[in-house]
Design an enzyme around this catalytic site. Structure first.
Site: not given
Ligand code: NAD
Ligand code: UFG
Length: 339
Positions: A33, A36, A58, A124, A149, A153
């Site tokens: 949590l 979340s 955790d 990612s 980060y 990955k």
């Molecule tokens: P999120 O933060 O909403 O979900 C991640 C969850 O992991 C959270 O509920 C957090 O409490 C839990 N968590 C973190 N560390 C923990 C630990 N040590 N033990 C137990 N629980 C833990 O993020 P999300 O957007 O749902 O992303 C899920 C996964 O997808 C992540 O691994 C993230 O890196 C990956 N991902 C997300 C995006 C994106 O844009 N959202 C893009 C590419 C990859």
């Molecule tokens: N952007 C803005 N203003 C904002 C936020 C974003 O202009 O306030 C622009 C960024 O410059 C980019 C686009 O919107 O051109 C998307 O940006 P995001 O931050 O939404 O997403 P990113 O593509 O930078 O990255 C996301 C996740 C990463 C992941 C990646 C690919 O944050 O963790 O997508 O999955 F790795």
């Protein structure tokens, strides 16, 4: 299947729980949590009409994970748990490596000791760095990640592939997500960022709801049609369904398999803003700001491999993504209301 879902109370995890349970699977959630709310699970239970066992554990806590693993027999684990804020990872690299890599190493060890060697991992598109080819196929070489980060990955992918090579009993599916946005069409679950959102869509919805005065658009001088960054936005429900489809790879004992989960369609920041305004009839004031460090101009997928091998293809378009993101934000202006 009986599936352990780490990070199941988070944004993508909660949507995936809905799709897994609706497809007839059973799920158990582990989450600390840290990013979340427990309430997301109440909403998921309400949507699927079923109780989902939850452990506030955790993934770095070996005894805690052991207890969960011995209480349940899992066919597979979908591993979402991790820290994900790009900027924060630059400030706190140790915390990111320790949580994401340290935690995953403990999880993998507890899994193998308990005979569960089927894993789906949240990777990612960030692993491609500044991509060598567009649209990006899975054979595109991995690139240089500009932040810790992204490094976690990329490194975790290598660790999992090495483990699978050494022990072919493992089946590992690496899912490289493009840009998940939107929310469940019910408006009951969605993205619930802590503090100022880093990502585009949650920032847009917070401007729409009046929480922030305007959106900063990071750069309008990229080599793209309107100068703003182009990304492959994917509806989070489509992404969630991609995990259900990925179980097919596990069932056919894939060894190690990598799939892009994207739509194959790129949209610029301004296209997203304009679509959001049109679909939802809400103005989004914005101002052009300097480029954000580490951003690339263009990133979108070739998602053909997932369609060919998993029968999965994204169904929703940008309009539905904007509609559902707004539906969630409007109905839940304070997210789950507990932070
Ligand atoms: P999120 O933060 O909403 O979900 C991640 C969850 O992991 C959270 O509920 C957090 O409490 C839990 N968590 C973190 N560390 C923990 C630990 N040590 N033990 C137990 N629980 C833990 O993020 P999300 O957007 O749902 O992303 C899920 C996964 O997808 C992540 O691994 C993230 O890196 C990956 N991902 C997300 C995006 C994106 O844009 N959202 C893009 C590419 C990859
Ligand atoms: N952007 C803005 N203003 C904002 C936020 C974003 O202009 O306030 C622009 C960024 O410059 C980019 C686009 O919107 O051109 C998307 O940006 P995001 O931050 O939404 O997403 P990113 O593509 O930078 O990255 C996301 C996740 C990463 C992941 C990646 C690919 O944050 O963790 O997508 O999955 F790795």
């Amino acid at each position: 299947m009986n599936i352990l879902v780490t990070g199941g109370t988070g944004y993508i995890g909660s949507h995936t729980l809905v799709e897994l349970n609706q497809a007839g699977h059973d799920t158990v959630v582990v989450d600390n949590l840290s990013n979340s709310s427990r309430r997301s699970l109440d909403r998921v239970e309400e949507l699927v009409g079923k109780r989902i066992p939850f452990y506030e554990v955790d993934i770095r806590d070996r005894q805690g994970l052991e207890r969960v693993m011995t209480q349940h027999r899992f066919d597979a684990c979908i591993h979402f748990a991790g820290l994900k804020a790009v900027g924060e990872s630059v400030e706190k690299p140790w915390e990111y490596y320790e949580n994401n890599i340290g935690g995953t190493l403990v999880l993998l060890d507890v899994m193998r000791r308990n005979g569960c060697k089927n894993l789906i991992f949240s990777s990612s598109a960030t692993v491609y760095g500044d991509p060598a080819v567009i649209p990006i196929t899975e054979t595109c070489p991995k690139g240089h990640c500009t932040n810790p980060y992204g490094q976690t990955k990329s490194m975790l992918e290598e660790i999992m592939m090495d483990m699978q090579k050494a022990d072919p009993e493992w089946n590992v599916v690496l899912l490289r997500y493009f840009n998940p946005i939107g929310a469940h069409p019910s408006g009951r679950i969605g993205e619930n960022p802590n503090g100022i959102p880093n990502n585009l869509m949650p920032y847009v919805t917070q401007v729409a709801v009046g929480k922030r005065p305007e959106l900063g658009v990071f750069g309008d001088d990229y080599d793209t049609p309107d100068g703003t960054g182009v990304r492959d936005y994917i509806h989070v429900v489509d992404l969630a369904k991609g995990h259900v489809a990925a179980l097919k790879a596990i069932e056919r004992r894939c060894g190690c398999a990598i799939y892009n989960l994207g739509t194959g369609q790129g949209y610029s920041v301004l296209q997203v803003v304009k679509t959001f305004e049109r679909v939802n009839q809400v103005p989004i004031p914005y101002r052009i700001k300097p480029r954000r460090a580490g951003d690339i101009a263009t990133c979108y997928s070739d998602p053909a491999k997932a369609e060919r091998e998993l029968g999965w293809k994204a169904q929703y378009g940008l309009e539905e993504m904007c509609r559902d993101a707004w539906n969630w934000q409007r109905n839940n202006p304070e997210g789950y209301g507990d932070r």
